[in-house]
Design a protein around this motif. Structure first.
Motif, PDB file in Angstrom:
ATOM      1  N   ALA A  62       0.831  -1.207   0.000  1.00 54.00           N
ATOM      2  CA  ALA A  62       0.000   0.000   0.000  1.00 54.00           C
ATOM      3  C   ALA A  62       0.865   1.257   0.000  1.00 54.00           C
ATOM      4  N   MET A  63       1.917   1.260   0.802  1.00 56.90           N
ATOM      5  CA  MET A  63       2.776   2.437   0.864  1.00 56.90           C
ATOM      6  C   MET A  63       3.610   2.602  -0.408  1.00 56.90           C
ATOM      7  N   ALA A  64       3.979   1.463  -1.026  1.00 54.31           N
ATOM      8  CA  ALA A  64       4.689   1.552  -2.315  1.00 54.31           C
ATOM      9  C   ALA A  64       3.784   2.173  -3.371  1.00 54.31           C
ATOM     10  N   CYS A  65       2.488   1.835  -3.325  1.00 56.15           N
ATOM     11  CA  CYS A  65       1.538   2.442  -4.264  1.00 56.15           C
ATOM     12  C   CYS A  65       1.437   3.946  -4.029  1.00 56.15           C
ATOM     13  N   VAL A  66       1.316   4.354  -2.776  1.00 61.20           N
ATOM     14  CA  VAL A  66       1.215   5.784  -2.474  1.00 61.20           C
ATOM     15  C   VAL A  66       2.480   6.511  -2.938  1.00 61.20           C
ATOM     16  N   GLY A  67       3.639   5.922  -2.656  1.00 64.93           N
ATOM     17  CA  GLY A  67       4.886   6.543  -3.084  1.00 64.93           C
ATOM     18  C   GLY A  67       4.979   6.656  -4.592  1.00 64.93           C
ATOM     19  N   ASN A  68       4.524   5.616  -5.288  1.00 64.32           N
ATOM     20  CA  ASN A  68       4.551   5.653  -6.747  1.00 64.32           C
ATOM     21  C   ASN A  68       3.535   6.642  -7.302  1.00 64.32           C
ATOM     22  N   ALA A 100       8.977  14.182  -1.735  1.00 68.15           N
ATOM     23  CA  ALA A 100       9.203  13.814  -0.330  1.00 68.15           C
ATOM     24  C   ALA A 100       8.276  12.675   0.090  1.00 68.15           C
ATOM     25  N   VAL A 101       7.011  12.717  -0.367  1.00 71.16           N
ATOM     26  CA  VAL A 101       6.083  11.623  -0.082  1.00 71.16           C
ATOM     27  C   VAL A 101       6.628  10.311  -0.648  1.00 71.16           C
ATOM     28  N   THR A 102       7.181  10.369  -1.863  1.00 77.83           N
ATOM     29  CA  THR A 102       7.778   9.174  -2.472  1.00 77.83           C
ATOM     30  C   THR A 102       8.877   8.606  -1.592  1.00 77.83           C
ATOM     31  N   LEU A 103       9.743   9.489  -1.098  1.00 78.43           N
ATOM     32  CA  LEU A 103      10.851   9.038  -0.255  1.00 78.43           C
ATOM     33  C   LEU A 103      10.353   8.475   1.070  1.00 78.43           C
ATOM     34  N   MET A 112      11.585   0.282  13.954  1.00 73.38           N
ATOM     35  CA  MET A 112      10.424   1.177  14.100  1.00 73.38           C
ATOM     36  C   MET A 112      10.218   2.025  12.832  1.00 73.38           C
ATOM     37  N   ARG A 113      10.857   1.630  11.735  1.00 74.32           N
ATOM     38  CA  ARG A 113      10.866   2.461  10.522  1.00 74.32           C
ATOM     39  C   ARG A 113       9.484   2.677   9.936  1.00 74.32           C
ATOM     40  N   TYR A 114       8.541   1.757  10.161  1.00 81.27           N
ATOM     41  CA  TYR A 114       7.215   1.898   9.558  1.00 81.27           C
ATOM     42  C   TYR A 114       6.433   3.064  10.148  1.00 81.27           C
ATOM     43  N   TRP A 115       6.882   3.627  11.274  1.00 85.29           N
ATOM     44  CA  TRP A 115       6.222   4.821  11.811  1.00 85.29           C
ATOM     45  C   TRP A 115       6.483   6.052  10.959  1.00 85.29           C
ATOM     46  N   VAL A 116       7.393   5.918   9.982  1.00 86.00           N
ATOM     47  CA  VAL A 116       7.628   7.022   9.036  1.00 86.00           C
ATOM     48  C   VAL A 116       6.460   7.140   8.051  1.00 86.00           C
ATOM     49  N   TYR A 117       5.759   6.043   7.781  1.00 87.34           N
ATOM     50  CA  TYR A 117       4.672   6.055   6.806  1.00 87.34           C
ATOM     51  C   TYR A 117       3.603   7.117   7.097  1.00 87.34           C
ATOM     52  N   PRO A 118       3.126   7.246   8.366  1.00 86.14           N
ATOM     53  CA  PRO A 118       2.103   8.274   8.619  1.00 86.14           C
ATOM     54  C   PRO A 118       2.554   9.685   8.266  1.00 86.14           C
ATOM     55  N   LEU A 119       3.858   9.956   8.405  1.00 85.43           N
ATOM     56  CA  LEU A 119       4.355  11.291   8.055  1.00 85.43           C
ATOM     57  C   LEU A 119       4.209  11.524   6.543  1.00 85.43           C
ATOM     58  N   GLY A 120       4.516  10.505   5.751  1.00 84.73           N
ATOM     59  CA  GLY A 120       4.346  10.625   4.304  1.00 84.73           C
ATOM     60  C   GLY A 120       2.886  10.807   3.929  1.00 84.73           C
ATOM     61  N   LEU A 121       1.991  10.048   4.573  1.00 86.18           N
ATOM     62  CA  LEU A 121       0.556  10.187   4.299  1.00 86.18           C
ATOM     63  C   LEU A 121       0.042  11.562   4.701  1.00 86.18           C
ATOM     64  N   LEU A 122       0.594  12.103   5.783  1.00 87.52           N
ATOM     65  CA  LEU A 122       0.190  13.436   6.237  1.00 87.52           C
ATOM     66  C   LEU A 122       0.548  14.493   5.191  1.00 87.52           C
ATOM     67  N   ILE A 168      -1.199  18.075   0.656  1.00 84.67           N
ATOM     68  CA  ILE A 168      -1.186  18.521  -0.746  1.00 84.67           C
ATOM     69  C   ILE A 168      -2.583  18.391  -1.338  1.00 84.67           C
ATOM     70  N   TRP A 169      -3.297  17.329  -0.993  1.00 83.03           N
ATOM     71  CA  TRP A 169      -4.669  17.137  -1.483  1.00 83.03           C
ATOM     72  C   TRP A 169      -5.567  18.283  -1.035  1.00 83.03           C
ATOM     73  N   LEU A 170      -5.443  18.685   0.232  1.00 81.81           N
ATOM     74  CA  LEU A 170      -6.257  19.784   0.750  1.00 81.81           C
ATOM     75  C   LEU A 170      -5.914  21.107   0.058  1.00 81.81           C
ATOM     76  N   ILE A 171      -4.641  21.309  -0.220  1.00 79.43           N
ATOM     77  CA  ILE A 171      -4.217  22.540  -0.874  1.00 79.43           C
ATOM     78  C   ILE A 171      -4.760  22.607  -2.300  1.00 79.43           C
ATOM     79  N   GLN A 172      -4.749  21.469  -2.996  1.00 71.40           N
ATOM     80  CA  GLN A 172      -5.161  21.459  -4.401  1.00 71.40           C
ATOM     81  C   GLN A 172      -6.663  21.338  -4.584  1.00 71.40           C
ATOM     82  N   ARG A 173      -7.397  20.952  -3.548  1.00 75.42           N
ATOM     83  CA  ARG A 173      -8.826  20.698  -3.699  1.00 75.42           C
ATOM     84  C   ARG A 173      -9.594  21.918  -4.226  1.00 75.42           C
ATOM     85  N   PRO A 174      -9.388  23.128  -3.693  1.00 71.33           N
ATOM     86  CA  PRO A 174     -10.118  24.287  -4.248  1.00 71.33           C
ATOM     87  C   PRO A 174      -9.828  24.507  -5.733  1.00 71.33           C
TER      88      PRO A 174
END
Length: 721
Positions: free
Chosen positions: A635-641, A666-669, A687-697, A702-708
């Protein structure tokens, strides 16, 4: 696999490129004829990739048909009841392939009316008695190790004059057959390595090599299992043939058309639906095809016109099909011929290769679906009205029986953990039964006579046996000729190559990876994927592992081989020679170079994956044995891609601002290299998987910024409509 059509003449890849350029130059004045010719050119490209083109007739045609069917029956026999020594299997496999090449492809390939001044060569545009003679001698030289195996074993390392004659004859005739079937690139590379083997002592000190004698060269190449009869040919003879035959039979049975209709039913109604259907259809077809060009011919002739119909420009319609079909070779469970060779080189069960390839392959396809959505959003496109789409349930029921052999294949590979050849054999048996009974069942339902339908089923089976063997000729030649390069490297050149690569890269693993990727793309322009992988894996995969160890981190051998595999595949759409781009451009009536460039831009999201899994081994599920953990990584590889695709395509849910692109990267990384981010901010590795929420955040921000902006664009499009 794609089964060749009956054609009036043969044509080489170089000639196809030349004539394609002429084809595109006058397409404005000959619109309808060019549409038809474009499909024919794409079909010829597919046939050129596979090797044999079906223009044989008369005695030659009947002989070809008989030999091809015998070859298929031999391969099915050794997978079930016939027990033969492995070196005999390789020799017989090569003999079948090489004689089919000489009986089907003449010395020169051109239409006699193109150059009437070349009177001397006109008789050689078709198979002649000379080709028969060469084919017989080539087959005998391939079988020599089988005919005198005990004698060869007793005089190992001390070849006689007869051994040298038959060995040299095999090398020469094999390279000539390879030139005929897949072009001059691989024979030239092989000749370069052969020359280097003999001239090594006379080279400058930095690239000097102790060299080989003629006796040692012939002994290694033609009298042992370390050269022509090496691992690549073994995999071709024992595994790849059966999967090629399975794909050919599945296509002949009608599964390709079913996959396209099913994909259209599922996705055709969404925004940019035909593009999404093309991607899904190509993915389903590619799982059993193993050929990007054949995939384009199978699915693109239907999906590219549909994409153009809903508003995709011709170049982008062709490029989407190129990207989708190219990635078909990455999709488990079959993944093309090279994947089976990976299993042998890395010495793991094939299911481990499937496991390692699963996350990158499916994440790449998910990102391509996202790219097609981005392009539809940019162009303000909609899907096909539901009333124009075939109904889902009847379509699904009409081809549900095609899932039985695929289900058998997956059950054998995954659940029972049987060998790939046993799994493919049993799936073929199920498919043969389906091909035999599907016509009589339809005839019975329609109130027609059953006997002609039964005869048609038998005819389909035998034609598939023939076409499957013919489709294997190019693969067999590629693996055998590449074995020459592997054999030269095994003679002592491997350590020197690693040293040279180390010096070129300055010991920098990143530079080493870019050199490998560039070389794979360059070599892959003239070679089939399988040959490109074998060459690059032999030269660079060990070097990648060693350089990683020198720099203090471990690169799994699987990751190094998959790296070479990915970039060998991506060469299919790399301008200026990407054959997949030429095939799609012909169908789309678009400029081939522009189509190739656009397709490569779409495939950049695939090109970053090998660089990621070289360092983040989670992406190839290395030491990952938990389903929840694997699904999280996917799932995270999909989001990064997705984020990378948005950054490179200039669009997320609205057009990107310049400052948003670094955030998307940065989200990709964050999603693809959580280990790296964790090391930067001091989080323990476990504990590296706790980095994923930061990327999703960041992604959500970006989604909120582009929505309007996206809403304003939707209102503007609605007002314009």
């Amino acid at each position: 696999m794609y089964a060749p059509r009956q054609l009036d003449f043969q044509i080489s890849k170089k000639e196809i490129h030349t004539r394609m350029a002429a084809h595109h130059s006058d397409r404005r004045t000959q619109r309808e004829p060019d549409t038809i010719r474009g499909v024919e050119y794409a079909q010829r490209l597919a046939e050129a990739e596979h090797g044999l083109q079906s223009d044989a007739y008369g005695v030659t045609g009947k002989l070809t048909l008989g030999i091809a069917i015998l070859w298929s029956l031999f391969q099915l026999s050794i997978a079930s009841w016939l027990i033969v020594d492995t070196i005999y299997i390789r020799a017989i496999h090569l003999a079948f392939a090489i004689i089919l090449v000489y009986l089907n492809i003449p010395t020169f390939k051109f239409e006699p009316n193109w150059r009437p001044d070349l009177r001397f060569f006109l008789a050689m545009h078709r198979v002649t008695i000379l080709d028969y003679i060469l084919g017989i001698f080539a087959a005998l030289s391939a079988l020599y190790i089988f005919l005198d195996y005990e004698g060869i074993a007793l005089r190992s390392g001390m070849p006689t004059i007869r051994d040298l004659i038959f060995g040299l004859m095999l090398v020469i005739l094999l390279l000539e057959a390879t030139r005929r079937v897949i072009g001059p690139a691989l024979p030239i590379i092989a000749l370069f390595f052969i020359s280097y083997g003999f001239l090594g002592p006379y080279m400058p000190d930095v690239i000097a090599f102790k060299g080989v004698s003629l006796n040692r060269f012939i002994g290694q190449m033609t009298m042992s299992s370390e050269g022509i009869y090496g691992i690549p040919l073994d995999v071709s003879a024992t595994i790849v043939f059966l999967f090629v035959l399975f794909g050919t039979m599945l296509e002949k049975a009608g599964a390709g058309n079913f996959f396209i209709r099913l994909a259209l039913c599922l996705l055709g109604g969404f925004k940019g639906g035909p593009a999404k259907a093309a991607i899904l259809g190509s993915g389903l077809t590619g799982m059993v095809s193993g050929s990007s060009i054949a995939n384009i011919v199978t699915t693109g002739t239907f999906t590219i016109p549909l994409m153009k119909k809903v508003g995709y420009p011709a170049t982008k319609a062709g490029a989407i099909e190129v990207a989708a079909s190219t990635d078909g070779q990455l999709a488990p469970p079959i993944m093309g011929a090279a994947a089976f060779i990976i299993a042998e080189y890395v010495n793991v069960p094939y299911i481990e290769v499937v496991k390692a390839a699963a996350v990158p392959a499916f994440a790449s396809y998910a990102a391509l679906l996202f790219i097609s959505h981005i392009e539809a959003s940019k162009l303000g496109l909609r899907g096909i009205p539901r009333k124009e789409l075939p109904p889902l349930i009847p379509t699904l029921m009409s081809g549900l029986h095609y899932m039985l052999p695929l289900g058998m294949l997956l059950y054998e590979l995954i659940a029972l953990r049987h060998s790939p050849e046993m799994a493919a054999f049993r799936a073929i048996m199920v498919l043969m039964l389906i091909m035999l009974v599907q016509h009589p069942i339809k005839a019975k339902m329609n109130g027609e006579r059953i006997r002609p339908a039964l005869v048609q089923g038998l005819k389909d089976i035998f034609i598939s046996l023939s076409d499957g063997a013919r489709n294997m000729a190019g693969v067999a030649m590629a693996t055998a000729a590449a074995g020459i390069i592997v054999g030269i490297v095994a003679l002592g050149l491997g350590g020197l190559i690693t040293s040279i690569i180390d010096q070129l890269s300055g010991g920098n693993i990143w530079l080493m990876l870019f050199i490998t990727a560039g070389a794979s793309l360059l070599i892959g322009m003239g070679l089939p994927t399988t040959a490109t992988y074998i060459v690059m894996a032999s030269l660079t995969a060990p070097a990648i592992v060693e350089l990683g160890m020198m720099q203090g981190f471990m690169v799994p051998l699987m990751a190094a081989h998959l790296f070479c595999f990915y970039f060998g595949i991506l060469a299919d759409d790399t301008p200026p020679v990407g054959l997949a781009a030429y095939a799609a451009a012909a169908i789309a009536e678009a400029p081939p170079i522009k189509t190739g460039i656009q397709g490569f831009m779409y495939d950049i999201r695939t090109a970053i994956l090998p660089f990621m899994f070289i360092f983040n081994h989670d992406l190839i599920l290395h030491n990952v044995n938990s389903w929840p953990q694997g699904l999280l990584i996917f799932a995270m590889a999909c989001v990064g891609n997705f984020a990378f695709a948005s950054a490179t395509q200039g669009w997320f849910i609205a057009k990107n601002k310049t400052w948003e692109i670094p955030l998307l990267l940065a989200v990709t990384l964050f999603c693809m290299r959580p280990d790296l981010i964790a090391s930067w901010i001091g989080i323990p590795h476990d504990m590296r998987y706790w980095v994923y929420p930061l990327g999703l955040l960041i992604w959500g921000l970006i989604w909120l910024i582009q929505r309007p902006r996206a809403k304003r664009a939707e209102l503007s499009n609605a007002a314009a409509a």
